[in-house]
Design a protein around this motif. Structure first.
Motif, PDB file in Angstrom:
ATOM      1  N   SER A 146       4.271 -17.055   7.931  1.00  0.00           N
ATOM      2  CA  SER A 146       5.079 -15.711   7.856  1.00  0.00           C
ATOM      3  C   SER A 146       6.481 -15.662   7.354  1.00  0.00           C
ATOM      4  CB  SER A 146       5.102 -15.267   9.535  1.00  0.00           C
ATOM      5  OG  SER A 146       5.816 -14.216   9.584  1.00  0.00           O
ATOM      6  N   LYS A 147       7.115 -16.942   7.345  1.00  0.00           N
ATOM      7  CA  LYS A 147       8.390 -17.146   6.852  1.00  0.00           C
ATOM      8  C   LYS A 147       8.009 -17.262   5.151  1.00  0.00           C
ATOM      9  CE  LYS A 147      10.584 -20.078  10.333  1.00  0.00           C
ATOM     10  NZ  LYS A 147      11.580 -19.034  10.575  1.00  0.00           N
ATOM     11  N   LEU A 148       7.221 -17.968   4.718  1.00  0.00           N
ATOM     12  CA  LEU A 148       6.889 -17.851   3.422  1.00  0.00           C
ATOM     13  C   LEU A 148       6.633 -16.413   2.781  1.00  0.00           C
ATOM     14  CD1 LEU A 148       4.408 -20.689   2.467  1.00  0.00           C
ATOM     15  CD2 LEU A 148       6.982 -20.760   2.057  1.00  0.00           C
ATOM     16  N   ALA A 149       5.737 -15.663   3.361  1.00  0.00           N
ATOM     17  CA  ALA A 149       5.358 -14.347   3.162  1.00  0.00           C
ATOM     18  C   ALA A 149       6.708 -13.434   3.195  1.00  0.00           C
ATOM     19  CB  ALA A 149       4.253 -13.890   3.986  1.00  0.00           C
ATOM     20  N   GLY A 150       7.588 -13.643   3.979  1.00  0.00           N
ATOM     21  CA  GLY A 150       8.657 -12.911   4.203  1.00  0.00           C
ATOM     22  C   GLY A 150       9.684 -13.061   2.846  1.00  0.00           C
ATOM     23  N   THR A 151       9.902 -14.196   2.788  1.00  0.00           N
ATOM     24  CA  THR A 151      10.530 -14.811   1.495  1.00  0.00           C
ATOM     25  C   THR A 151      10.021 -14.166   0.232  1.00  0.00           C
ATOM     26  OG1 THR A 151      11.377 -16.788   2.694  1.00  0.00           O
ATOM     27  CG2 THR A 151      11.541 -16.639   0.122  1.00  0.00           C
ATOM     28  N   SER A 152       8.512 -14.184   0.148  1.00  0.00           N
ATOM     29  CA  SER A 152       8.023 -13.643  -1.167  1.00  0.00           C
ATOM     30  C   SER A 152       8.301 -12.168  -1.241  1.00  0.00           C
ATOM     31  CB  SER A 152       6.445 -13.791  -0.945  1.00  0.00           C
ATOM     32  OG  SER A 152       5.696 -13.298  -1.864  1.00  0.00           O
ATOM     33  N   ARG A 153       8.267 -11.480  -0.327  1.00  0.00           N
ATOM     34  CA  ARG A 153       8.394 -10.036  -0.400  1.00  0.00           C
ATOM     35  C   ARG A 153       9.891  -9.713  -0.655  1.00  0.00           C
ATOM     36  NH1 ARG A 153       4.826 -10.054   4.308  1.00  0.00           N
ATOM     37  NH2 ARG A 153       7.040 -10.273   5.673  1.00  0.00           N
ATOM     38  N   ASN A 154      10.899 -10.420  -0.077  1.00  0.00           N
ATOM     39  CA  ASN A 154      12.194 -10.132  -0.255  1.00  0.00           C
ATOM     40  C   ASN A 154      12.760 -10.706  -1.572  1.00  0.00           C
ATOM     41  OD1 ASN A 154      12.600  -9.390   2.601  1.00  0.00           O
ATOM     42  ND2 ASN A 154      13.062 -11.417   3.084  1.00  0.00           N
ATOM     43  N   ARG A 155      12.052 -11.486  -2.115  1.00  0.00           N
ATOM     44  CA  ARG A 155      12.406 -11.887  -3.404  1.00  0.00           C
ATOM     45  C   ARG A 155      11.502 -11.574  -4.530  1.00  0.00           C
ATOM     46  NH1 ARG A 155      13.894 -18.548  -2.494  1.00  0.00           N
ATOM     47  NH2 ARG A 155      15.665 -18.146  -0.898  1.00  0.00           N
ATOM     48  N   ASN A 156      10.485 -10.767  -4.346  1.00  0.00           N
ATOM     49  CA  ASN A 156       9.537 -10.203  -5.135  1.00  0.00           C
ATOM     50  C   ASN A 156       8.737 -11.266  -5.829  1.00  0.00           C
ATOM     51  OD1 ASN A 156       7.932  -8.111  -6.482  1.00  0.00           O
ATOM     52  ND2 ASN A 156       9.479  -7.805  -8.186  1.00  0.00           N
ATOM     53  N   LEU A 157       8.433 -12.367  -5.062  1.00  0.00           N
ATOM     54  CA  LEU A 157       7.647 -13.474  -5.905  1.00  0.00           C
ATOM     55  C   LEU A 157       6.423 -13.694  -5.388  1.00  0.00           C
ATOM     56  CD1 LEU A 157      10.837 -15.946  -5.671  1.00  0.00           C
ATOM     57  CD2 LEU A 157      10.002 -14.816  -7.906  1.00  0.00           C
TER      58      LEU A 157
ATOM     59  N   ALA B 155       6.521 -21.314  -2.337  1.00  0.00           N
ATOM     60  CA  ALA B 155       5.991 -22.641  -1.739  1.00  0.00           C
ATOM     61  C   ALA B 155       6.341 -23.843  -2.759  1.00  0.00           C
ATOM     62  CB  ALA B 155       4.190 -22.477  -1.435  1.00  0.00           C
ATOM     63  N   ASP B 156       6.390 -23.415  -4.058  1.00  0.00           N
ATOM     64  CA  ASP B 156       6.565 -24.698  -5.031  1.00  0.00           C
ATOM     65  C   ASP B 156       8.221 -24.721  -5.009  1.00  0.00           C
ATOM     66  OD1 ASP B 156       3.839 -24.770  -6.051  1.00  0.00           O
ATOM     67  OD2 ASP B 156       4.144 -23.470  -7.714  1.00  0.00           O
TER      68      ASP B 156
ATOM     69  N   ILE C 105       0.780 -24.117  -0.940  1.00  0.00           N
ATOM     70  CA  ILE C 105       1.270 -23.125   0.299  1.00  0.00           C
ATOM     71  C   ILE C 105       0.903 -23.891   1.596  1.00  0.00           C
ATOM     72  CG2 ILE C 105       0.579 -20.986   1.664  1.00  0.00           C
ATOM     73  CD1 ILE C 105      -0.309 -19.955  -1.094  1.00  0.00           C
ATOM     74  N   ASP C 106       0.007 -24.904   1.653  1.00  0.00           N
ATOM     75  CA  ASP C 106      -0.500 -25.534   2.995  1.00  0.00           C
ATOM     76  C   ASP C 106       0.648 -26.756   3.259  1.00  0.00           C
ATOM     77  OD1 ASP C 106      -2.590 -24.009   3.737  1.00  0.00           O
ATOM     78  OD2 ASP C 106      -4.110 -25.337   2.883  1.00  0.00           O
ATOM     79  N   VAL C 107       1.065 -27.386   2.004  1.00  0.00           N
ATOM     80  CA  VAL C 107       1.857 -28.623   1.981  1.00  0.00           C
ATOM     81  C   VAL C 107       3.429 -27.681   2.551  1.00  0.00           C
ATOM     82  CG1 VAL C 107       2.980 -30.354   0.615  1.00  0.00           C
ATOM     83  CG2 VAL C 107       0.776 -29.939   0.649  1.00  0.00           C
ATOM     84  N   ALA C 108       3.718 -26.686   1.644  1.00  0.00           N
ATOM     85  CA  ALA C 108       5.089 -26.214   2.123  1.00  0.00           C
ATOM     86  C   ALA C 108       5.046 -25.696   3.541  1.00  0.00           C
ATOM     87  CB  ALA C 108       5.390 -24.775   1.252  1.00  0.00           C
ATOM     88  N   CYS C 109       3.953 -24.995   4.048  1.00  0.00           N
ATOM     89  CA  CYS C 109       4.022 -24.515   5.294  1.00  0.00           C
ATOM     90  C   CYS C 109       4.195 -25.754   6.354  1.00  0.00           C
ATOM     91  CB  CYS C 109       2.612 -24.023   5.655  1.00  0.00           C
ATOM     92  SG  CYS C 109       2.436 -22.357   5.008  1.00  0.00           S
TER      93      CYS C 109
END
Length: 250
Positions: free
Chosen positions: A211-222, A228-229, A191-195
């Motif tokens: 926040s972008k990662l978390a938003g994508t996580s919620r939208n894609r249910n991942l 991050a991977d 997660i840190d590297v992806a950020c």
């Protein structure tokens, strides 16, 4: 695995413990090693083949069962369905107990023993840490009766089994905790590297990138780790290594 002196006597008994850890990948495998050792030990004392079944109850976990033979394992596993034997949670045995024709408490359980080819049973409670409960059940052949000498030996073996199993459960608990920590650290690194990649691409702060990662996580249910991977795998050079290795101890 050590099982003690062949004649079950001598000074070696003081401080004697069973090795229930080597070659065991978890609680259930340690319980299996225990039933195998228990059957061999008590058979030596009894002078006839005695099998052993065992059930281990732990908070927030399904019961673990084991047996020195398939029939013994079946007796242990049957408690999940019937719950009326000496290994059932709540049976609260305070001392070794012979399951015999006398009395009515164990009659249904005794019928299952007879159906499996066993003539008698000796239940020995294990003293474990709070939140855990276990019982060994020694199973005698048809027409066999447990005498005082065998009962005393089984009681002593129960003390050894209690100390040995507590140690094994502690070891497995430490291993599981270490594995969980390693997974958390590896996930955190991805997660840190992806950020960092998002920060470089979007010229934003770490908080904005996460926040972008978390938003994508919620939208894609991942999971955030999965998002991050995917970002790291899409990099031209491929995903960088993020495996966590604990430092070597000198």
């Amino acid at each position: 695995m050590a099982v003690g002196p062949a004649n079950n006597k001598g000074p070696e008994r003081q401080g004697f413990l069973l090795d229930l850890v080597t070659g065991a990948g978890g609680d259930a495998e340690s319980l299996q090693k225990l039933t195998d050792a228990a059957a061999r030990w008590i058979s030596t004392t009894a002078g006839t083949a005695i099998e052993c079944a065992a059930v281990l109850h732990r908070q927030r976990s399904c019961p673990a069962t084991a047996g020195s033979t398939p029939d013994a394992a079946g007796i242990a596993a049957s408690e999940d369905q019937h719950g009326d034997g000496p290994t059932a949670l709540g049976s609260a045995l305070a001392a070794p107990t012979v399951i015999s024709q006398a009395g009515s408490r164990w009659q249904a359980y005794r019928r299952r023993l007879l159906d499996s080819g066993f003539g008698s049973a000796l239940a020995v409670p294990l003293e474990l840490l709070p939140g855990s409960a276990g019982t060994l059940v020694f199973l005698g052949p048809a027409h066999y009766g447990f005498n005082a000498r065998v009962i005393n030996e089984a009681a002593w073996f129960g003390e050894v089994a209690s100390h040995s199993l507590k140690l094994a459960l502690d070891v497995h608990g430490v291993i599981r905790a270490g594995d969980n920590l390693k997974q958390v650290l590896e996930s955190r690194t991805s997660i840190d590297v992806a950020c960092g990649v998002l920060m470089a691409q979007n010229r934003c702060s770490y908080a904005e990138a996460f926040s972008k990662l978390a938003g994508t996580s919620r939208n894609r249910n991942l999971k955030v780790r999965s998002v991050a991977d995917s970002i790291l795998k899409a990099m031209p050079s491929g995903a960088p290594g993020t495996r966590f290795e604990p430092p070597a101890i000198a």
